[in-house]
Design an enzyme around this catalytic site. Structure first.
Site, mmCIF file in Angstrom:
data_model
loop_
_atom_site.group_PDB
_atom_site.id
_atom_site.type_symbol
_atom_site.label_atom_id
_atom_site.label_comp_id
_atom_site.label_asym_id
_atom_site.label_seq_id
_atom_site.Cartn_x
_atom_site.Cartn_y
_atom_site.Cartn_z
ATOM 1 N N CYS A 39 45.059 20.273 41.723
ATOM 2 C CA CYS A 39 45.762 20.516 42.986
ATOM 3 C C CYS A 39 45.814 19.250 43.848
ATOM 4 O O CYS A 39 44.802 18.834 44.408
ATOM 5 C CB CYS A 39 45.051 21.656 43.722
ATOM 6 S SG CYS A 39 45.593 21.925 45.416
ATOM 7 N N CYS B 128 44.757 19.725 47.460
ATOM 8 C CA CYS B 128 43.300 19.879 47.535
ATOM 9 C C CYS B 128 42.633 18.503 47.598
ATOM 10 O O CYS B 128 41.686 18.293 48.371
ATOM 11 C CB CYS B 128 42.771 20.652 46.327
ATOM 12 S SG CYS B 128 43.393 22.341 46.183
#
Length: 103
Positions: free
Chosen positions: A28, A31
């Site tokens: 991600c 993230c």
């Protein structure tokens, strides 16, 4: 220090005082963008526990907490969910949510 959550310690950790859980995954990109902010906040707020849960390793926990998108931050106080933040948000937004669980 940021703790790593697993199915074995999730409930115990979130039940102890103010806790921020970062639901994330290695693949991600957002993230990874949020990670340095979380690290800074963990140093600035030593009275709050910061922890990460990898949703790929523990999808059942993410599902149980209704996580549909990552990164998702959940703000707990003594086991009770007090607030949630989804996506990459400014540090100041997260700091305002931290005040909810410090009181």
């Amino acid at each position: 220090m940021i703790m790593t959550l697993t199915k074995d310690n999730f409930e115990e950790i979130v039940s102890r005082g103010p806790v921020v859980v970062d639901f994330w995954a290695e693949w991600c990109g957002p993230c990874r963008m949020l990670a340095p902010t979380i690290e800074e906040l963990a140093e600035a707020y030593p009275d709050i526990t910061f922890a990460k849960l990898n949703v790929d390793e523990y999808p059942e926990i993410a599902s149980r907490h209704g996580v549909m998108s990552i990164p998702t931050l959940m703000f707990f106080k003594d086991g009770a969910l007090k607030d949630t933040s989804i996506g990459v948000v400014p540090k100041g937004v997260i700091e305002k949510k931290l005040e909810l669980i410090r009181a």
